[in-house]
Design a protein around this motif. Structure first.
Motif, PDB file in Angstrom:
ATOM      1  N   GLU A 271      -4.118  -8.640  -1.769  1.00 51.10           N
ATOM      2  CA  GLU A 271      -3.152  -7.584  -1.563  1.00 51.10           C
ATOM      3  C   GLU A 271      -2.178  -7.691  -2.908  1.00 51.10           C
ATOM      4  O   GLU A 271      -1.651  -8.626  -3.119  1.00 51.10           O
ATOM      5  CB  GLU A 271      -2.274  -7.732  -0.418  1.00 51.10           C
ATOM      6  CG  GLU A 271      -1.465  -6.517  -0.020  1.00 51.10           C
ATOM      7  CD  GLU A 271      -0.773  -6.819   1.286  1.00 51.10           C
ATOM      8  OE1 GLU A 271      -0.875  -7.848   2.003  1.00 51.10           O
ATOM      9  OE2 GLU A 271       0.014  -5.677   1.752  1.00 51.10           O
ATOM     10  N   ASN A 272      -1.843  -6.453  -3.599  1.00 53.12           N
ATOM     11  CA  ASN A 272      -0.778  -6.748  -4.668  1.00 53.12           C
ATOM     12  C   ASN A 272       0.407  -6.201  -4.245  1.00 53.12           C
ATOM     13  O   ASN A 272       0.756  -5.257  -3.126  1.00 53.12           O
ATOM     14  CB  ASN A 272      -1.356  -5.748  -5.601  1.00 53.12           C
ATOM     15  CG  ASN A 272      -0.522  -5.704  -6.854  1.00 53.12           C
ATOM     16  OD1 ASN A 272       0.693  -5.182  -6.949  1.00 53.12           O
ATOM     17  ND2 ASN A 272      -0.785  -6.365  -7.901  1.00 53.12           N
ATOM     18  N   ARG A 273       1.591  -7.024  -4.583  1.00 57.41           N
ATOM     19  CA  ARG A 273       2.935  -6.873  -4.143  1.00 57.41           C
ATOM     20  C   ARG A 273       3.316  -5.383  -4.546  1.00 57.41           C
ATOM     21  O   ARG A 273       4.516  -4.834  -3.916  1.00 57.41           O
ATOM     22  CB  ARG A 273       3.793  -7.948  -4.491  1.00 57.41           C
ATOM     23  CG  ARG A 273       5.093  -8.048  -4.009  1.00 57.41           C
ATOM     24  CD  ARG A 273       5.872  -9.187  -3.953  1.00 57.41           C
ATOM     25  NE  ARG A 273       7.278  -9.350  -3.151  1.00 57.41           N
ATOM     26  CZ  ARG A 273       7.877 -10.111  -2.867  1.00 57.41           C
ATOM     27  NH1 ARG A 273       7.591 -11.479  -3.311  1.00 57.41           N
ATOM     28  NH2 ARG A 273       9.056  -9.864  -2.300  1.00 57.41           N
ATOM     29  N   ILE A 274       2.990  -5.140  -5.706  1.00 58.89           N
ATOM     30  CA  ILE A 274       3.513  -3.709  -6.241  1.00 58.89           C
ATOM     31  C   ILE A 274       3.331  -2.759  -5.453  1.00 58.89           C
ATOM     32  O   ILE A 274       3.959  -1.893  -4.981  1.00 58.89           O
ATOM     33  CB  ILE A 274       3.235  -3.576  -7.788  1.00 58.89           C
ATOM     34  CG1 ILE A 274       3.972  -4.831  -8.474  1.00 58.89           C
ATOM     35  CG2 ILE A 274       3.830  -2.437  -8.410  1.00 58.89           C
ATOM     36  CD1 ILE A 274       3.340  -5.041 -10.169  1.00 58.89           C
ATOM     37  N   CYS A 275       1.731  -2.430  -5.409  1.00 54.49           N
ATOM     38  CA  CYS A 275       1.399  -1.310  -4.816  1.00 54.49           C
ATOM     39  C   CYS A 275       0.969  -1.308  -3.405  1.00 54.49           C
ATOM     40  O   CYS A 275       0.773  -0.571  -2.689  1.00 54.49           O
ATOM     41  CB  CYS A 275       0.201  -0.661  -5.550  1.00 54.49           C
ATOM     42  SG  CYS A 275      -1.187  -2.110  -5.629  1.00 54.49           S
ATOM     43  N   ARG A 276       0.947  -2.670  -2.920  1.00 53.80           N
ATOM     44  CA  ARG A 276       0.436  -3.052  -1.534  1.00 53.80           C
ATOM     45  C   ARG A 276      -0.730  -2.541  -1.192  1.00 53.80           C
ATOM     46  O   ARG A 276      -1.106  -2.489  -0.047  1.00 53.80           O
ATOM     47  CB  ARG A 276       1.461  -2.423  -0.485  1.00 53.80           C
ATOM     48  CG  ARG A 276       2.941  -3.142  -0.868  1.00 53.80           C
ATOM     49  CD  ARG A 276       3.214  -4.511  -0.893  1.00 53.80           C
ATOM     50  NE  ARG A 276       2.893  -5.246   0.267  1.00 53.80           N
ATOM     51  CZ  ARG A 276       3.604  -5.434   1.164  1.00 53.80           C
ATOM     52  NH1 ARG A 276       5.108  -5.023   1.193  1.00 53.80           N
ATOM     53  NH2 ARG A 276       3.487  -6.157   2.236  1.00 53.80           N
ATOM     54  N   CYS A 277      -1.795  -2.458  -2.343  1.00 57.58           N
ATOM     55  CA  CYS A 277      -3.031  -2.322  -1.976  1.00 57.58           C
ATOM     56  C   CYS A 277      -4.114  -3.477  -1.949  1.00 57.58           C
ATOM     57  O   CYS A 277      -3.477  -4.490  -2.695  1.00 57.58           O
ATOM     58  CB  CYS A 277      -3.708  -1.362  -3.057  1.00 57.58           C
ATOM     59  SG  CYS A 277      -2.912   0.192  -3.536  1.00 57.58           S
ATOM     60  N   TYR A 278      -5.011  -3.647  -1.161  1.00 51.38           N
ATOM     61  CA  TYR A 278      -6.008  -4.335  -0.957  1.00 51.38           C
ATOM     62  C   TYR A 278      -7.016  -4.094  -2.405  1.00 51.38           C
ATOM     63  O   TYR A 278      -7.755  -3.205  -2.450  1.00 51.38           O
ATOM     64  CB  TYR A 278      -6.695  -4.657   0.229  1.00 51.38           C
ATOM     65  CG  TYR A 278      -6.087  -5.301   1.186  1.00 51.38           C
ATOM     66  CD1 TYR A 278      -5.971  -6.634   1.282  1.00 51.38           C
ATOM     67  CD2 TYR A 278      -5.474  -4.445   2.226  1.00 51.38           C
ATOM     68  CE1 TYR A 278      -5.329  -7.338   2.417  1.00 51.38           C
ATOM     69  CE2 TYR A 278      -4.770  -5.108   3.196  1.00 51.38           C
ATOM     70  CZ  TYR A 278      -4.947  -6.398   3.281  1.00 51.38           C
ATOM     71  OH  TYR A 278      -4.202  -6.955   4.369  1.00 51.38           O
ATOM     72  N   HIS A 279      -6.882  -4.915  -3.346  1.00 50.33           N
ATOM     73  CA  HIS A 279      -7.818  -4.939  -4.592  1.00 50.33           C
ATOM     74  C   HIS A 279      -9.001  -5.994  -4.354  1.00 50.33           C
ATOM     75  O   HIS A 279      -8.712  -7.338  -4.235  1.00 50.33           O
ATOM     76  CB  HIS A 279      -7.048  -5.194  -5.981  1.00 50.33           C
ATOM     77  CG  HIS A 279      -6.264  -3.926  -6.339  1.00 50.33           C
ATOM     78  ND1 HIS A 279      -6.584  -2.435  -6.271  1.00 50.33           N
ATOM     79  CD2 HIS A 279      -4.986  -3.761  -6.374  1.00 50.33           C
ATOM     80  CE1 HIS A 279      -5.726  -1.889  -6.539  1.00 50.33           C
ATOM     81  NE2 HIS A 279      -4.649  -2.476  -6.616  1.00 50.33           N
ATOM     82  N   ILE A 280     -10.235  -5.383  -4.623  1.00 49.21           N
ATOM     83  CA  ILE A 280     -11.396  -6.474  -5.025  1.00 49.21           C
ATOM     84  C   ILE A 280     -11.297  -7.055  -6.145  1.00 49.21           C
ATOM     85  O   ILE A 280     -10.726  -6.466  -7.164  1.00 49.21           O
ATOM     86  CB  ILE A 280     -12.733  -5.645  -5.134  1.00 49.21           C
ATOM     87  CG1 ILE A 280     -13.000  -4.626  -3.715  1.00 49.21           C
ATOM     88  CG2 ILE A 280     -13.827  -6.351  -5.433  1.00 49.21           C
ATOM     89  CD1 ILE A 280     -13.618  -5.320  -2.732  1.00 49.21           C
ATOM     90  N   VAL A 332      -7.384   4.043 -11.909  1.00 45.76           N
ATOM     91  CA  VAL A 332      -6.166   3.159 -12.385  1.00 45.76           C
ATOM     92  C   VAL A 332      -5.111   3.026 -11.066  1.00 45.76           C
ATOM     93  O   VAL A 332      -5.081   4.336 -10.428  1.00 45.76           O
ATOM     94  CB  VAL A 332      -5.775   3.340 -13.580  1.00 45.76           C
ATOM     95  CG1 VAL A 332      -4.955   4.540 -13.668  1.00 45.76           C
ATOM     96  CG2 VAL A 332      -4.808   2.004 -13.814  1.00 45.76           C
ATOM     97  N   CYS A 333      -4.726   2.085 -10.661  1.00 43.50           N
ATOM     98  CA  CYS A 333      -3.639   2.061  -9.583  1.00 43.50           C
ATOM     99  C   CYS A 333      -2.163   1.899 -10.143  1.00 43.50           C
ATOM    100  O   CYS A 333      -2.191   1.755 -11.418  1.00 43.50           O
ATOM    101  CB  CYS A 333      -3.995   0.886  -8.783  1.00 43.50           C
ATOM    102  SG  CYS A 333      -2.780   0.482  -7.360  1.00 43.50           S
ATOM    103  N   GLN A 334      -1.266   2.090  -9.491  1.00 45.64           N
ATOM    104  CA  GLN A 334       0.215   2.187 -10.100  1.00 45.64           C
ATOM    105  C   GLN A 334       0.619   0.567 -10.465  1.00 45.64           C
ATOM    106  O   GLN A 334       1.225   0.553 -10.980  1.00 45.64           O
ATOM    107  CB  GLN A 334       1.215   2.647  -9.107  1.00 45.64           C
ATOM    108  CG  GLN A 334       1.010   1.829  -7.820  1.00 45.64           C
ATOM    109  CD  GLN A 334       2.267   2.009  -6.897  1.00 45.64           C
ATOM    110  OE1 GLN A 334       3.360   1.924  -7.158  1.00 45.64           O
ATOM    111  NE2 GLN A 334       2.295   2.817  -5.667  1.00 45.64           N
ATOM    112  N   CYS A 335      -0.338  -0.459  -9.863  1.00 46.93           N
ATOM    113  CA  CYS A 335      -0.032  -1.622 -10.447  1.00 46.93           C
ATOM    114  C   CYS A 335      -0.485  -1.914 -11.777  1.00 46.93           C
ATOM    115  O   CYS A 335      -0.417  -3.118 -12.487  1.00 46.93           O
ATOM    116  CB  CYS A 335      -0.554  -2.742  -9.308  1.00 46.93           C
ATOM    117  SG  CYS A 335      -2.234  -2.837  -9.390  1.00 46.93           S
ATOM    118  N   GLY A 336      -1.497  -1.066 -12.301  1.00 50.95           N
ATOM    119  CA  GLY A 336      -2.029  -1.199 -13.558  1.00 50.95           C
ATOM    120  C   GLY A 336      -3.433  -1.719 -13.699  1.00 50.95           C
ATOM    121  O   GLY A 336      -4.110  -1.965 -14.534  1.00 50.95           O
TER     122      GLY A 336
HETATM  123 ZN   LIG Z   1      -2.685  -1.667  -6.954  1.00 47.37          ZN
END
Ligand SMILES: [Zn+2]
Length: 445
Positions: A271-280, A332-336
């Motif tokens: 999980e990314n703290r910026i976007c709170r998405c679970y990224h593979i 591309v996600c907001q976390c880059g």
């Molecule tokens: Zn992200």
């Protein structure tokens, strides 16, 4: 005891954070922002190297390639992986020796064991390099959430101090990691005040736990009406249910950043703290999504790119995720990051067992490991101090197996636990089709 523990901690740190660790971490900080083209190139190069190695040095794959009349050059891209059959835990255990590279040296390898999501005991070997790489991936995850080695406590389902110990300390300070490792085993209502006092004295900024143990700790902070705030809480090893997440986050007023991995080390999701998405974590392995009968639900299949001692290609995890197809296209996600996004991980629900002393045992997966003739084992509890092990056997289950299971359970839960072992024809799966290690019909209250 204390001195040897200290030496062990430093040796473990040296081992995990060996001479390649920093190099990998630096590379991974960069690769998390790769474009889809760069990622593809990265994966294809690593895959080519791995497949060539398998063909030259791993008997299982030598036989497989021969039977398929294929050469390493036939697998040039991740899309070519489809030419190979899937691998699963049963096949790995049946071909265990043949899956070990002939170039393998015992020196500095590490064994992982699991009962995992199918409940079937399994063994997997990782080499030194792969462990450094894995450690670097986890460090990137921590650093992305602002943890560059802050004071932390860990509550990961481990016993830490002898099970028979009735007085504090129920923890060890690991100076190599600046980490206070707390025993999950001894965290009971009676002992909870000692845990809270120690945490207030130690003043950790980070909590690292399995969700079920984080939940129990949060319950005790609330019960004793003590406020404490972490900078961040990292969870892993078990499914993080929404209500458990929100309870822990509310009590500690701290965000939870979750991680998914497995002993086989074929898929990592952070999980990314910026976007709170679970990224593979696409630079860790090649992940395929196997369609299921349910819309937007997929099984995770992973191909290792870094473990050369016992490489797993197209390994079925029997773990499932939910995600809409547009999120799996790597926009591309907001976390880059261009890493694909998963909406929900339907993983492993471990729960916990409650002993007569009031201890919570969260991890039981290792109890059936090494007991012959057990295919699957599930712990079922509805009364305090009593547990039933439902075992699915291969038909050759003996009294010796039964006694060993009981002895392992007593050792890892409580000598006062009443243990029943019953053979069953089937262990029903949970609502999402997942194997459940512990079925507990009691609540903490
Ligand atoms: Zn992200």
């Amino acid at each position: 005891m204390k001195a040897s523990f200290k030496v062990q901690c430093w040796l473990k740190r040296l081992y995990r954070r060996g001479f390649r660790f920093q190099k990998y971490l630096q590379m991974l900080r960069h690769s998390q922002f790769h474009t889809p083209e760069q990622l593809q190139q990265y994966q294809n190069q690593a895959l080519h190297k791995m497949v060539s190695h398998c063909y030259k040095n791993v008997p299982f794959y030598q036989d497989l390639f021969r039977s398929l009349r294929m050469l390493p050059g036939d697998i040039k891209t991740s899309a070519d992986l489809r030419k190979l059959p899937f691998l699963d835990k049963k096949t790995v255990q049946e071909n265990y020796d043949k899956l070990i590279s002939k170039k393998h040296h015992n020196f500095l390898c590490n064994m992982g064991t699991t009962s995992g999501s199918t409940g079937m005991p399994g063994k997997f070997i990782r080499d030194y390099d792969a462990i450094n790489f894995e450690h670097a991936i986890v460090w990137r995850h921590w650093q992305n959430s602002g943890d560059f080695g802050k004071r932390r406590i860990s509550l990961r389902g481990e016993i830490i101090v002898p099970a028979s110990q009735t007085h504090p300390p129920f923890w060890h300070y690991n100076s190599a990691n600046q980490e206070l490792q707390m025993s999950s085993y001894h965290l009971s209502r009676d002992n909870s005040v000692h845990y809270i006092d120690k945490i207030l004295e130690f003043q950790p900024r980070v909590l690292y736990c399995g969700p079920s143990m984080g939940y129990v700790l949060a319950k005790f902070f609330k019960y004793h009406q003590v406020d404490y705030r972490f900078d961040v809480i990292f969870t892993s090893s078990e499914s993080l249910e929404t209500d458990v997440r929100s309870y822990i986050e509310t009590v500690f007023q701290s965000p939870i950043i979750d991680w998914y991995g497995q002993a086989e080390r074929v898929v990592a999701i952070g999980e990314n703290r910026i976007c709170r998405c679970y990224h593979i974590q696409e630079d860790y392995s090649i992940v395929e999504f196997l369609s299921t009968s349910e819309q937007n639900r997929y099984e995770l299949v992973g191909t290792q790119l870094h473990n050369y001692v016992m490489p797993l290609l197209r390994y079925r995890t029997f773990d499932y995720i939910d995600s809409r197809s547009e999120l799996l296209s790597g926009v591309v996600c907001q976390c880059g990051s261009h890493f694909r996004t998963v909406e929900r991980i339907l993983g492993r629900s471990y729960g916990y067992l409650l002993t007569p002393e009031g201890y919570h045992i969260a991890i039981t997966a290792h109890i059936p490991v090494g007991v012959d003739n057990v295919i699957e084992a599930q712990f079922y509890q509805e009364k305090i101090g009593e547990v039933t092990l439902k075992v699915l056997t291969n038909g050759r289950f003996t009294e010796v197996d039964r006694e060993r299971l009981v002895a392992n359970t007593l050792k890892h839960t409580s000598p006062f636990m009443k243990v029943n072992v019953i053979e069953v024809d089937d262990i029903p799966r949970g609502p999402n089709g997942k194997f459940i290690n512990i079925v507990n019909n009691m609540s903490l209250n």
